[in-house]
Design a protein around this motif. Structure first.
Motif, PDB file in Angstrom:
ATOM      1  N   PHE A 182      -4.237  -7.173   8.905  1.00  0.00           N
ATOM      2  CA  PHE A 182      -5.209  -8.013   7.893  1.00  0.00           C
ATOM      3  C   PHE A 182      -4.807  -8.407   7.514  1.00  0.00           C
ATOM      4  N   HIS A 183      -6.070  -9.063   6.684  1.00  0.00           N
ATOM      5  CA  HIS A 183      -7.144 -10.191   7.722  1.00  0.00           C
ATOM      6  C   HIS A 183      -5.802 -11.466   6.562  1.00  0.00           C
ATOM      7  N   TRP A 184      -6.078 -12.400   6.451  1.00  0.00           N
ATOM      8  CA  TRP A 184      -5.245 -13.687   5.884  1.00  0.00           C
ATOM      9  C   TRP A 184      -5.360 -13.265   4.217  1.00  0.00           C
ATOM     10  N   SER A 185      -6.374 -13.008   3.770  1.00  0.00           N
ATOM     11  CA  SER A 185      -6.901 -13.593   2.514  1.00  0.00           C
ATOM     12  C   SER A 185      -5.637 -12.081   1.797  1.00  0.00           C
ATOM     13  N   CYS A 186      -5.540 -10.770   2.907  1.00  0.00           N
ATOM     14  CA  CYS A 186      -5.526  -9.313   2.507  1.00  0.00           C
ATOM     15  C   CYS A 186      -4.069  -9.522   2.212  1.00  0.00           C
ATOM     16  N   ASN A 187      -3.282 -10.650   2.978  1.00  0.00           N
ATOM     17  CA  ASN A 187      -2.178 -10.408   3.261  1.00  0.00           C
ATOM     18  C   ASN A 187      -1.137 -11.544   1.970  1.00  0.00           C
ATOM     19  N   VAL A 188      -2.471 -12.595   1.339  1.00  0.00           N
ATOM     20  CA  VAL A 188      -2.341 -13.660   0.757  1.00  0.00           C
ATOM     21  C   VAL A 188      -2.214 -12.700  -0.922  1.00  0.00           C
ATOM     22  N   LEU A 189      -2.910 -11.402  -1.234  1.00  0.00           N
ATOM     23  CA  LEU A 189      -2.735 -10.481  -2.498  1.00  0.00           C
ATOM     24  C   LEU A 189      -1.076 -10.021  -2.130  1.00  0.00           C
ATOM     25  N   ILE A 190      -1.260  -9.218  -0.637  1.00  0.00           N
ATOM     26  CA  ILE A 190      -0.506  -8.297  -0.201  1.00  0.00           C
ATOM     27  C   ILE A 190       1.689  -9.299  -1.092  1.00  0.00           C
ATOM     28  N   LEU A 191       1.428 -10.774  -0.742  1.00  0.00           N
ATOM     29  CA  LEU A 191       2.516 -11.243  -0.759  1.00  0.00           C
ATOM     30  C   LEU A 191       2.779 -11.781  -2.463  1.00  0.00           C
ATOM     31  N   ILE A 192       1.230 -11.283  -2.929  1.00  0.00           N
ATOM     32  CA  ILE A 192       1.369 -11.686  -4.491  1.00  0.00           C
ATOM     33  C   ILE A 192       1.672 -10.674  -4.919  1.00  0.00           C
ATOM     34  N   PHE A 193       1.770  -9.154  -4.865  1.00  0.00           N
ATOM     35  CA  PHE A 193       1.732  -8.825  -5.250  1.00  0.00           C
ATOM     36  C   PHE A 193       3.874  -8.462  -5.016  1.00  0.00           C
ATOM     37  N   SER A 194       3.768  -8.914  -3.497  1.00  0.00           N
ATOM     38  CA  SER A 194       5.205  -8.687  -3.499  1.00  0.00           C
ATOM     39  C   SER A 194       6.177  -9.878  -4.292  1.00  0.00           C
ATOM     40  N   ILE A 195       6.155 -10.528  -4.484  1.00  0.00           N
ATOM     41  CA  ILE A 195       6.500 -11.488  -6.169  1.00  0.00           C
ATOM     42  C   ILE A 195       6.399 -10.873  -6.820  1.00  0.00           C
ATOM     43  N   ILE A 196       5.315  -9.979  -7.341  1.00  0.00           N
ATOM     44  CA  ILE A 196       5.856  -9.004  -9.025  1.00  0.00           C
ATOM     45  C   ILE A 196       6.566  -8.429  -8.631  1.00  0.00           C
ATOM     46  N   LEU A 197       5.982  -7.303  -7.717  1.00  0.00           N
ATOM     47  CA  LEU A 197       7.119  -6.531  -7.843  1.00  0.00           C
ATOM     48  C   LEU A 197       8.041  -6.664  -7.629  1.00  0.00           C
ATOM     49  N   GLY A 198       8.782  -7.527  -6.452  1.00  0.00           N
ATOM     50  CA  GLY A 198       9.992  -8.016  -6.161  1.00  0.00           C
ATOM     51  C   GLY A 198      11.056  -8.845  -7.387  1.00  0.00           C
ATOM     52  N   ILE A 199      10.162  -9.324  -8.086  1.00  0.00           N
ATOM     53  CA  ILE A 199      10.657  -9.598 -10.012  1.00  0.00           C
ATOM     54  C   ILE A 199      11.343  -8.126 -10.298  1.00  0.00           C
ATOM     55  N   TYR A 200      10.567  -7.201 -10.311  1.00  0.00           N
ATOM     56  CA  TYR A 200      11.145  -5.860 -11.072  1.00  0.00           C
ATOM     57  C   TYR A 200      12.267  -5.343 -10.210  1.00  0.00           C
ATOM     58  N   VAL A 201      11.800  -5.252  -8.994  1.00  0.00           N
ATOM     59  CA  VAL A 201      13.227  -4.604  -8.332  1.00  0.00           C
ATOM     60  C   VAL A 201      13.859  -5.171  -8.100  1.00  0.00           C
ATOM     61  N   CYS A 202      14.101  -6.773  -7.956  1.00  0.00           N
ATOM     62  CA  CYS A 202      16.213  -7.338  -8.296  1.00  0.00           C
ATOM     63  C   CYS A 202      16.264  -7.674  -9.423  1.00  0.00           C
ATOM     64  N   HIS A 203      15.242  -7.865 -10.836  1.00  0.00           N
ATOM     65  CA  HIS A 203      16.035  -7.362 -11.551  1.00  0.00           C
ATOM     66  C   HIS A 203      17.224  -6.292 -11.698  1.00  0.00           C
ATOM     67  N   LYS A 204      16.148  -4.712 -11.676  1.00  0.00           N
ATOM     68  CA  LYS A 204      16.696  -3.510 -12.323  1.00  0.00           C
ATOM     69  C   LYS A 204      17.934  -3.347 -11.037  1.00  0.00           C
ATOM     70  N   THR A 205      17.236  -4.224  -9.653  1.00  0.00           N
ATOM     71  CA  THR A 205      18.740  -4.080  -9.200  1.00  0.00           C
ATOM     72  C   THR A 205      19.922  -4.344  -9.676  1.00  0.00           C
ATOM     73  N   ALA A 206      20.290  -5.690  -9.575  1.00  0.00           N
ATOM     74  CA  ALA A 206      21.122  -6.353 -10.456  1.00  0.00           C
ATOM     75  C   ALA A 206      21.652  -5.916 -11.255  1.00  0.00           C
ATOM     76  N   CYS A 207      20.815  -5.097 -12.902  1.00  0.00           N
ATOM     77  CA  CYS A 207      21.322  -4.639 -13.517  1.00  0.00           C
ATOM     78  C   CYS A 207      22.572  -3.421 -13.303  1.00  0.00           C
ATOM     79  N   HIS A 208      21.455  -2.744 -12.572  1.00  0.00           N
ATOM     80  CA  HIS A 208      22.102  -1.494 -11.757  1.00  0.00           C
ATOM     81  C   HIS A 208      23.925  -1.600 -11.503  1.00  0.00           C
ATOM     82  N   ILE A 209      24.319  -3.129 -10.528  1.00  0.00           N
ATOM     83  CA  ILE A 209      24.899  -3.249  -9.683  1.00  0.00           C
ATOM     84  C   ILE A 209      25.687  -3.717 -11.208  1.00  0.00           C
ATOM     85  N   GLY A 210      25.168  -4.571 -12.082  1.00  0.00           N
ATOM     86  CA  GLY A 210      25.923  -5.349 -12.398  1.00  0.00           C
ATOM     87  C   GLY A 210      26.626  -6.925 -12.506  1.00  0.00           C
TER      88      GLY A 210
END
Length: 165
Positions: free
Chosen positions: A50-78
């Motif tokens: 991907f082009h640099w600008s697309c990678n920036v969008l992927i990075l932003i999406f990864s941050i948002i997804l990461g917040i959700y995924v990390c929160h849910k996993t932390a809750c699941h494992i306690g």
């Protein structure tokens, strides 16, 4: 890993698999470093596709997804921000890597070392965020800040080198 957390973590769960950096967070010794190393080939694939600008969008999406995924996993494992959760390291490394002046091995190594140093030592605002902000945002934000600071330092090193040529 505590037995309680270990028994609750299931790598067949897509959220747990992502949160552990595709299992790299399961390394007994230095799981954050393992996660940061996994980030490098994944980033290399992204920049080749991907082009640099697309990678920036992927990075932003990864941050948002990461917040959700990390929160849910932390809750699941306690356990909040357990060492096996390394998706935050992947995101932080990507922030560092996306700002490299050149995509060569020297800059990648410098970026890796700087990011790991900042993530482990947690100077200034990094430690404050790590201690004060909870949930998925708290898990991700300290590594985002470490990635940004590492990227700034790399750009400063590169600028100084250009200045002296």
């Amino acid at each position: 890993m505590t037995n309680y957390a270990k028994n609750r973590l299931k790598l067949f769960n897509p959220l747990h698999l992502l949160a552990t950096g595709f299992g790299s967070g399961m390394f007994y010794w230095m799981p954050g470093t393992a996660g940061s190393l996994v980030a490098i080939p994944l980033w290399w694939i992204l920049i080749s596709l991907f082009h640099w600008s697309c990678n920036v969008l992927i990075l932003i999406f990864s941050i948002i997804l990461g917040i959700y995924v990390c929160h849910k996993t932390a809750c699941h494992i306690g356990v909040h921000d357990h060492s096996c959760i390394v998706l935050d390291e992947l995101v932080g490394m990507w922030i560092t890597l996306i700002m490299l002046p050149n995509n060569n091995i020297i800059w990648i190594i410098i970026g890796f070392i700087l990011f790991r140093y900042l993530d482990i030592c947690k100077p200034g605002p990094i430690i404050w965020c790590h201690r004060k902000i909870k949930g998925g945002i708290g898990i991700i934000i300290d590594d985002v800040i470490a990635g940004i600071i590492a990227a700034i330092i790399i750009r400063m090193i590169y600028s100084l080198g250009s200045f002296f040529r």
